[in-house]
Design an enzyme around this catalytic site. Structure first.
Site, PDB file in Angstrom:
ATOM      1  N   GLY A  19       0.747  -1.209  -0.027  1.00 23.37           N
ATOM      2  CA  GLY A  19       0.138  -0.003  -0.110  1.00 23.37           C
ATOM      3  C   GLY A  19       0.889   1.271   0.224  1.00 23.37           C
ATOM      4  O   GLY A  19       0.284   2.334   0.587  1.00 23.37           O
ATOM      5  N   ILE A  99      -7.578 -10.054 -11.226  1.00 27.18           N
ATOM      6  CA  ILE A  99      -8.069  -9.773 -12.359  1.00 27.18           C
ATOM      7  C   ILE A  99      -9.695  -9.642 -12.110  1.00 27.18           C
ATOM      8  O   ILE A  99     -10.334 -10.607 -11.643  1.00 27.18           O
ATOM      9  CB  ILE A  99      -7.870 -10.893 -13.618  1.00 27.18           C
ATOM     10  CG1 ILE A  99      -6.249 -10.902 -13.778  1.00 27.18           C
ATOM     11  CG2 ILE A  99      -8.451 -10.755 -14.619  1.00 27.18           C
ATOM     12  CD1 ILE A  99      -5.868 -12.129 -14.479  1.00 27.18           C
ATOM     13  N   HIS A 116       0.159   1.005 -13.290  1.00 28.43           N
ATOM     14  CA  HIS A 116       0.789  -0.132 -13.709  1.00 28.43           C
ATOM     15  C   HIS A 116       2.341   0.059 -13.847  1.00 28.43           C
ATOM     16  O   HIS A 116       2.320   0.886 -14.584  1.00 28.43           O
ATOM     17  CB  HIS A 116       0.117  -0.683 -15.160  1.00 28.43           C
ATOM     18  CG  HIS A 116       0.923  -1.815 -15.728  1.00 28.43           C
ATOM     19  ND1 HIS A 116       0.485  -3.246 -14.983  1.00 28.43           N
ATOM     20  CD2 HIS A 116       1.839  -2.142 -16.508  1.00 28.43           C
ATOM     21  CE1 HIS A 116       1.476  -3.948 -15.542  1.00 28.43           C
ATOM     22  NE2 HIS A 116       2.035  -3.312 -16.277  1.00 28.43           N
ATOM     23  N   GLU A 150     -10.035  -5.057 -20.799  1.00 31.09           N
ATOM     24  CA  GLU A 150      -8.847  -5.692 -21.400  1.00 31.09           C
ATOM     25  C   GLU A 150      -7.571  -5.663 -20.404  1.00 31.09           C
ATOM     26  O   GLU A 150      -7.465  -4.209 -19.958  1.00 31.09           O
ATOM     27  CB  GLU A 150      -8.594  -4.997 -22.628  1.00 31.09           C
ATOM     28  CG  GLU A 150      -7.515  -5.326 -23.402  1.00 31.09           C
ATOM     29  CD  GLU A 150      -7.134  -4.671 -24.654  1.00 31.09           C
ATOM     30  OE1 GLU A 150      -6.055  -5.082 -25.307  1.00 31.09           O
ATOM     31  OE2 GLU A 150      -8.000  -3.950 -24.957  1.00 31.09           O
TER      32      GLU A 150
HETATM   33  C1  GAR Z   1       2.806  -0.807  -7.729  1.00 34.23           C
HETATM   34  O1  GAR Z   1       4.171  -1.113  -8.321  1.00 34.23           O
HETATM   35  C2  GAR Z   1       1.640  -0.859  -8.636  1.00 34.23           C
HETATM   36  O2  GAR Z   1       2.047  -0.119 -10.061  1.00 34.23           O
HETATM   37  C3  GAR Z   1       1.668  -2.531  -9.023  1.00 34.23           C
HETATM   38  O3  GAR Z   1       1.823  -3.104  -7.773  1.00 34.23           O
HETATM   39  C4  GAR Z   1       2.785  -2.197  -6.718  1.00 34.23           C
HETATM   40  C5  GAR Z   1       1.732  -1.949  -5.793  1.00 34.23           C
HETATM   41  O4  GAR Z   1       2.705  -1.334  -4.570  1.00 34.23           O
HETATM   42  N1  GAR Z   1       0.631  -2.788  -9.739  1.00 34.23           N
HETATM   43  C6  GAR Z   1       0.464  -3.656 -10.613  1.00 34.23           C
HETATM   44  O5  GAR Z   1       1.261  -4.349 -10.969  1.00 34.23           O
HETATM   45  C7  GAR Z   1      -0.773  -3.829 -11.371  1.00 34.23           C
HETATM   46  N2  GAR Z   1      -0.741  -4.475 -12.530  1.00 34.23           N
HETATM   47  P1  GAR Z   1       2.208  -0.854  -3.373  1.00 34.23           P
HETATM   48  O6  GAR Z   1       1.217  -1.848  -2.631  1.00 34.23           O
HETATM   49  O7  GAR Z   1       3.186  -0.559  -2.639  1.00 34.23           O
HETATM   50  O8  GAR Z   1       1.366   0.496  -3.766  1.00 34.23           O
END
Ligand code: GAR
Length: 223
Positions: A19, A99, A116, A150
């Site tokens: 988070g 998903i 992302h 998508e």
């Molecule tokens: C982040 O790097 C985000 O971009 C990625 O998960 C991480 C969460 O970090 N999201 C994805 O890969 C979605 N496809 P966080 O829990 O420290 O914010």
């Protein structure tokens, strides 16, 4: 311009893990003058640190544990019902690693954002940092986009780049990208709350003009 708290856009954030993006959003939305408010944080993993961050900030939390549901549809239905209780204007996916079913995505059409860790359309899916390294990319980064059915394929809004240096590992690249994420996501959420950012059909509109390509933001920790 929203005139009172009651009129402020209501934001629900979904997270699955540490988070850190949620933390950046909390700090921004709780600062004076931010045009929106996080009304709840939802999570699919018991014990995720994201829940603790929200609680520490005095924000309501909910858990819908995906392991308690026998199908993706049942999980998404419960998640949607729970989110609907907060009547969000905006649903923000911040490291939400599930998903989502088409029904769920349709229910939040035009009001769901995702972040992302790649310069989409490159490297949808997982392990983006290692894949960028393996391909010898000189540049990598982060994208914020509207969510459509998508996977990682919705209309792009904004991106921030990092350089890939010879000594980079997947971990160091992840750290560089994460720092950009924390700057970029609050900016895009602010635009949405201000009404500057919209999705019309499959077309992103920014300040009432169609966005032809993702905005490249020079978000810089030193600036
Ligand atoms: C982040 O790097 C985000 O971009 C990625 O998960 C991480 C969460 O970090 N999201 C994805 O890969 C979605 N496809 P966080 O829990 O420290 O914010």
């Amino acid at each position: 311009m929203m005139s009172s708290d009651a009129m402020e856009p209501r934001i629900v954030v979904l997270a699955s893990g540490s988070g850190s993006n949620l933390q950046a959003l909390i700090e921004n939305t709780q600062s004076v003058g931010f045009p929106g408010r996080i009304v709840a944080v939802g999570c699919n993993r018991p014990g995720a640190f994201a829940l603790e961050r929200a609680e520490q900030a005095g924000i309501e939390t909910f858990l819908v544990d995906h392991q308690q549901y026998s199908s993706r549809e049942d999980f998404d239905r419960q998640l949607r019902q729970t989110i609907d209780r907060y009547s969000p204007d905006l649903l923000v996916l911040a490291g939400f690693m599930r998903i989502l079913t088409p029904d769920f995505v349709r229910a939040f059409h035009c009001r769901m954002l995702n972040i992302h860790p790649s310069l989409l359309p490159k490297y949808r899916g997982l392990n983006t940092h290692q894949r960028a390294l393996d391909d010898g990319e000189p540049l990598h980064g982060v994208t914020v986009h509207f969510v459509t059915e998508e996977l990682d394929g919705g209309p792009l809004i904004a991106q921030a780049e990092v350089s890939v240096d010879p000594q980079d590992t997947a971990a160091s690249l992840a750290e560089k990208v994460r720092a950009k994420e924390h700057l970029l996501y609050p900016i895009v959420v602010r635009w949405f709350c201000e009404g500057r950012l919209k999705l019309a059909g499959n077309q992103v509109r920014f300040d009432d003009l169609p966005l032809r390509e993702a905005l490249r933001l020079p978000v810089d920790l030193n600036s």
